[in-house]
Design a protein around this motif. Sequence first.
Motif, short mmCIF file in Angstrom:
data_model
loop_
_atom_site.label_atom_id
_atom_site.label_comp_id
_atom_site.label_asym_id
_atom_site.label_seq_id
_atom_site.Cartn_x
_atom_site.Cartn_y
_atom_site.Cartn_z
N LYS A 11 -11.25 0.08 -8.59
CA LYS A 11 -11.83 -0.47 -9.82
C LYS A 11 -11.41 -1.92 -10.03
N ALA A 12 -10.13 -2.21 -9.78
CA ALA A 12 -9.61 -3.56 -10.00
C ALA A 12 -10.22 -4.57 -9.02
N ALA A 13 -10.45 -4.15 -7.77
CA ALA A 13 -10.96 -5.06 -6.75
C ALA A 13 -12.48 -5.03 -6.65
N GLY A 14 -13.12 -4.16 -7.41
CA GLY A 14 -14.57 -4.06 -7.33
C GLY A 14 -15.04 -3.41 -6.05
N ILE A 15 -14.17 -2.65 -5.38
CA ILE A 15 -14.52 -1.96 -4.13
C ILE A 15 -14.96 -0.54 -4.48
N SER A 16 -15.99 -0.07 -3.83
CA SER A 16 -16.52 1.25 -4.12
C SER A 16 -15.53 2.34 -3.70
N GLU A 17 -15.57 3.45 -4.43
CA GLU A 17 -14.72 4.59 -4.08
C GLU A 17 -15.04 5.10 -2.68
N LEU A 18 -16.30 4.98 -2.28
CA LEU A 18 -16.70 5.44 -0.96
C LEU A 18 -15.95 4.70 0.14
N ILE A 19 -15.85 3.37 0.03
CA ILE A 19 -15.15 2.57 1.04
C ILE A 19 -13.67 2.93 1.08
N ILE A 20 -13.06 3.10 -0.09
CA ILE A 20 -11.65 3.49 -0.14
C ILE A 20 -11.45 4.85 0.53
N GLY A 21 -12.35 5.78 0.25
CA GLY A 21 -12.23 7.11 0.85
C GLY A 21 -12.40 7.08 2.35
N LEU A 22 -13.31 6.19 2.83
CA LEU A 22 -13.58 6.10 4.27
C LEU A 22 -12.47 5.40 5.04
N THR A 23 -11.65 4.61 4.36
CA THR A 23 -10.66 3.79 5.06
C THR A 23 -9.23 4.23 4.73
N VAL A 24 -8.71 3.75 3.61
CA VAL A 24 -7.29 3.98 3.28
C VAL A 24 -6.97 5.47 3.17
N ILE A 25 -7.76 6.21 2.38
CA ILE A 25 -7.47 7.63 2.18
C ILE A 25 -7.69 8.41 3.47
#
Length: 331
Positions: free
Chosen positions: A197-211
């Motif tokens: 939310k803070a970086a304006g990055i979609s939850e999908l990208i976070i889920g696909l990469t870091v998580i």
Amino acid sequence: MLSLFLPLLALVAGLIALSVSADRLIASSATLAKHCKVSMSFIGMTVVAFGTSAPELLVSSIAALNGAGELAIGNGIGSNIVNIGLVLGICALLVPLSVKVHFIRRDLPILIAAILFCALLMSDGNLDFQDGLLLLVALAAYCGYLAFLVGKGEADAEEVEFLEISKSRSAVETLLMLSVLLAASQLMVWGAVELAKAAGISELIIGLTVIAFGTSLPELAAAIAGVRRGMHDMVFATVIGSNIFNILGVIAFPALLGDKQPLPELLVARDYPMMLLLTAIVAAAFMFTYFKQRRIPAAEKSYTFGRTAGALCLVSFSGYMCYLAAVTMQA
């Protein structure tokens, strides 16, 4: 700046706790199974294969309950991409992986069928409760099939690390590690959502990469340990078994625990095909060695996933991650 520190700290702490607790969970639960006189084949087919997928399941469940359905589905698909592109790719580069023929005849077709079945359910652009239920029914059928193989004595027993602890202590440690896994998963989901939310990055990208990378650490650790011990079957079984569980179990939870989950167009057009492509590379590599040796006596055959195929997986994975990074920077 302070507002970002806590989510980042939660994400890092969650990743560390997740990796350590998942590894200990497998060892303690395997020890408990041994004390309870459960067969080694059963341990190998359940504790090892599904135990390494516990982080993905917990993260996706908590994300779905928190209304972060995109992160949950992205975690399931991203973990499969990491498992083949990174985990299997690195292992094959370290040493060519030789496996038994039943992996080619039985396990790979099951994984491909699971991927195609899930793709069919996603074809209408969303996942609803009925879709999630169908995926879980398929997972139950797969587990029943594994139990059938164990009963017939066809399942290979995996080498499992046992701890020098008592039955009661192994039971306590199993419950404790499950609790740590749950807490670590909650920390990761909260930190990831806040950073996105803070970086304006979609939850999908976070889920696909870091998580996805964080929850795949147990598979990576188990696979590299297997390579070092020459346990090639265990490496392949860990990756394939984990991917089947992710498709049929992890992706089902956003549909079961949340409302009707709409699927981002990029997930269907970019990420799912990438997972299918990496799976196809693995299948093609084994099919090549299978047909190449069809006239060789069975006792002399060796089905290998070599360095070339491993490098192709790793290059494909690296290109995919670079593309995601570029898309994120442009957003």
